[in-house]
Structures are given as structure tokens and as C-alpha cells.
Design a protein around this motif. Structure first.
Motif, short mmCIF file in Angstrom:
data_model
loop_
_atom_site.label_atom_id
_atom_site.label_comp_id
_atom_site.label_asym_id
_atom_site.label_seq_id
_atom_site.Cartn_x
_atom_site.Cartn_y
_atom_site.Cartn_z
N ASP A 1 7.18 -80.68 -69.48
CA ASP A 1 7.21 -80.28 -68.07
C ASP A 1 8.39 -80.91 -67.33
OD1 ASP A 1 5.89 -79.19 -65.54
OD2 ASP A 1 5.92 -81.34 -65.10
N SER A 2 8.74 -82.15 -67.69
CA SER A 2 9.87 -82.80 -67.01
C SER A 2 11.18 -82.08 -67.27
CB SER A 2 9.98 -84.26 -67.47
OG SER A 2 10.43 -84.35 -68.80
N ILE B 1 3.82 -93.25 -68.86
CA ILE B 1 4.31 -92.43 -67.74
C ILE B 1 4.16 -90.95 -68.06
CG2 ILE B 1 6.38 -91.75 -66.47
CD1 ILE B 1 7.31 -94.64 -66.64
N TYR B 2 4.56 -90.55 -69.25
CA TYR B 2 4.48 -89.12 -69.61
C TYR B 2 3.04 -88.70 -69.87
CZ TYR B 2 9.50 -88.42 -69.78
OH TYR B 2 10.82 -88.29 -69.44
N GLY C 1 3.79 -83.80 -70.80
CA GLY C 1 4.54 -84.44 -69.72
C GLY C 1 6.04 -84.36 -69.94
N VAL D 1 2.56 -84.16 -59.78
CA VAL D 1 3.37 -85.24 -60.34
C VAL D 1 4.30 -84.67 -61.41
CG1 VAL D 1 3.32 -87.37 -61.69
CG2 VAL D 1 1.65 -87.01 -59.86
N ARG D 2 5.59 -84.95 -61.27
CA ARG D 2 6.57 -84.49 -62.25
C ARG D 2 7.65 -85.55 -62.42
NH1 ARG D 2 11.25 -80.80 -62.05
NH2 ARG D 2 11.57 -80.01 -64.18
N ILE D 3 7.97 -85.88 -63.66
CA ILE D 3 8.91 -86.94 -63.98
C ILE D 3 10.32 -86.36 -64.04
CG2 ILE D 3 9.47 -88.78 -65.61
CD1 ILE D 3 6.73 -89.01 -64.22
N ALA E 1 1.86 -87.96 -66.46
CA ALA E 1 2.44 -86.68 -66.02
C ALA E 1 1.78 -85.51 -66.74
CB ALA E 1 3.94 -86.68 -66.27
N SER F 1 -1.46 -84.76 -65.21
CA SER F 1 -1.24 -84.02 -63.97
C SER F 1 -1.02 -82.54 -64.23
CB SER F 1 -0.02 -84.61 -63.23
OG SER F 1 0.36 -83.80 -62.15
N VAL F 2 -0.20 -82.21 -65.24
CA VAL F 2 0.06 -80.81 -65.58
C VAL F 2 -1.23 -80.12 -66.02
CG1 VAL F 2 1.31 -79.26 -67.11
CG2 VAL F 2 2.44 -81.29 -66.21
N ASN G 1 9.74 -77.69 -66.36
CA ASN G 1 8.93 -77.40 -65.17
C ASN G 1 7.98 -76.22 -65.43
OD1 ASN G 1 7.88 -77.46 -62.59
ND2 ASN G 1 9.61 -76.41 -61.65
#
Length: 309
Positions: free
Chosen positions: A298-299, A245-246, A295, A206-208, A249, A252-253, A302
Motif C-alpha cells: 500500500d505504501s 510499522i508496516y 502495508g 494510515v499510510r506509510i 499500516a 489499517s488497510v 496506494n
């Protein structure tokens, strides 16, 4: 002719299921909420398989029966929810990716909810919302003072936060409801009708989109600007939604990093430990802020690419 008869039978059965789930949710204590969570599933499946005509027919038939059995305003509310979770989700599900289905359904639920609130404000008594919040505050003060002795100012501050963040909380609730229904509908279509629908991707991937980080930054800055309370509250609600949301994310990271054998060996026990670590970061406030930062970072950059083998 035979096909039309089967279509009609499916509409009647789906309508009966909708009515059953609603009545179960209204009259059965404790576990009744399960019926309300499932009430739009039959309409969604009929819409997906047969098209919008039969979906609307199922909605109208079940709505007429509910209007006979329940107060009119309650049946209208249930029909509105069933339209969003049933008709809208069924139509989008036929041609879009899962995330678009969830966003479209959440938008439909939120839009209809906003229209309903606006209708009650315009047609109801003057200062309706203010009176409702005052009554809620009075109830919360009496409840907490009687049970745990919480200070009155703390209760008032909590009610104030509810008043400010109610729109974003409702949107998040609708999104979770949409996710739940999507899962149920996909299971029913797969195991009952042998139809495969698109599934969610791997949680670890998952990546925003980085564009949202600019909106997140703007909402953070707006909370410190000398602007009107209405505009500031709107930005605060955007900030809360993007924070969740973040955080998702970021979790997920973190799960991705833990799964790359950097800390533990890859076995069942390790996967359980990884899950516990991620849940710990979500639950503990300080660590959850780290997930939000992870999050956002990473958005933009990456960071997964630095951990790929």
C-alpha cells in the motif's frame, strides 16, 4: 503579580503530583506502574500552557524533592524521563502535528537512554554488558527448566535474540509510552483546561511514505550479506521497527477494506467482526506477515484508491 502567583501555585501543584506519581510507582505493588506512566503528565501540561521556563522549574523542583526521598541515581533517571516526556513533548505539542510529537519524544527518550547506557559502559566494570547478559541467561535457564522443562539451547537462543533486538524493542516501548502520554495529556487539556490539541487521524487512513520501503528492502538484504555483526545487528533492528510499522499500516488497510461493505453490512455487529478479523491477522504469525506485505504494497501503490466508492 496575581498571574505570577497563580503560575507559582501551578508549578508547586504540578511538582507535588509528579512526586506523588513517582512514589506511587516505586512503593505500590501491582498497580504502581500506572504512577510511573503518568509521572511526566503534569510537567508536560505546565510546559504546554506556561512555556519552557515554568516546565523546567517544575522538573527541577520535583527532582530536588525526589533526590531527598529516593536514591540519587534513581531520581536522576526519573528526571531524565520527565525531561523527555514532559519538557520535550510539551514544547513540540505547542506547534507540531501528533506524529511529530511522538517521533520527537521517542527520539529524546532513546537518545538519553543511549547516553545513559554509554555512561555505564564507560564508567562501569569491564565487560559489564556481557556479564549482565550472562546473568540474565543463567536466570532464564534455571527458571524455565524448573517450571516448564524448556531446552537449554532454546533459552540461550531467546536470550541471544534479546541481545540483538534490545535497541529496537526499547525504541518501540518508548514510542508506545509516548502515545499513551499524548492521549492522557490531550484528555486533560480538553476536559480540564478546555484546550483542544491536534488528534490522530482516522486509523483506516494510515499510510506509510513509500521512501521507507527502500530502507525496509535494504535491511532485509543486509541480513544476508557477509558484513560485520555490528552492522548486521543494526540493520536487523531497523528491520524489526519497520516490520511493526508496516504491520500497523497493513492492519489499517485491512480495516479500510472491511469497512467498505465488501464482506459485511455496515452495522455494529459488523464493526465488531471487522475488529476481530484484524486482531486475528495481527496475532496469528502467518497472517501477520500478510499484514506486513499489505502495508508495504500500500505504501508503494496506494491500493485504497481501488476500493473507494
Amino acid at each position: 503579580m496575581l498571574k505570577k502567583n497563580f503560575d507559582a501555585i501551578e508549578v508547586f501543584l504540578a511538582s507535588a503530583l509528579v512526586v506523588f506519581f513517582v512514589l506511587f510507582g516505586v512503593y505500590v505493588p501491582t498497580f504502581g506502574f500506572l504512577g510511573l506512566l503518568l509521572m511526566a503528565v503534569p510537567i508536560c501540561i505546565v510546559t504546554y500552557r506556561r512555556g519552557i521556563f515554568y516546565g523546567v522549574l517544575t522538573l527541577l523542583l520535583s527532582g530536588i524533592i525526589l533526590a531527598i526521598l529516593l536514591p540519587y541515581i534513581i531520581s536522576v533517571i526519573f528526571c531524565t524521563i520527565n525531561f523527555s516526556l514532559g519538557i520535550v513533548m510539551g514544547l513540540i505539542l505547542r506547534k507540531e502535528k501528533p506524529i511529530n510529537v511522538l517521533l520527537g519524544t521517542t527520539a529524546a527518550l532513546s537518545g538519553l537512554f543511549a547516553l545513559g547506557v554509554a555512561f555505564f559502559i564507560l564508567t562501569g566494570p569491564k565487560d559489564l554488558l556481557s556479564n549482565l547478559y550472562a546473568a540474565f541467561e543463567s536466570y532464564m535457564i534455571s527458571y524455565y527448566q524448573g517450571s516448564s522443562g524448556v531446552a537449554t539451547e532454546e533459552v540461550k537462543q531467546f536470550v541471544k535474540y534479546i541481545e540483538i533486538y534490545l535497541p529496537s524493542l526499547v525504541i518501540l516501548l518508548f514510542f508506545i509510552w509516548s502515545v499513551f502520554q499524548y492521549r492522557i495529556v490531550s484528555y486533560v487539556l480538553r476536559y480540564l483546561y478546555k484546550v483542544e490539541v491536534p488528534q490522530f487521524g482516522d486509523f483506516k487512513e494510515v499510510r506509510i511514505p513509500y521512501e521507507l520501503s527502500f530502507l525496509f528492502l535494504a535491511s532485509l538484504i543486509a541480513s544476508f550479506l557477509p558484513i560485520s555483526n555490528e552492522i548486521k545487528n543494526a540493520f536487523l533492528n531497523v528491520e524489526l521497527i519497520l516490520t511493526f510499522i508496516y504491520m500497523f499500516a497493513g492492519a489499517s488497510v485491512l480495516f479500510f477494506i472491511l469497512s467498505k461493505k465488501l464482506f459485511f453490512k455496515n452495522d455494529t455487529i459488523t464493526k465488531i467482526i471487522n475488529l476481530i478479523v484484524v486482531l486475528l491477522f495481527v496475532i496469528v504469525p502467518f497472517l501477520s506477515f500478510f499484514l506486513v506485505f499489505l502495508g508495504v504494497f500500500d505504501s508503494v501503490f496506494n491500493i485504497r484508491k481501488y476500493f473507494k466508492l
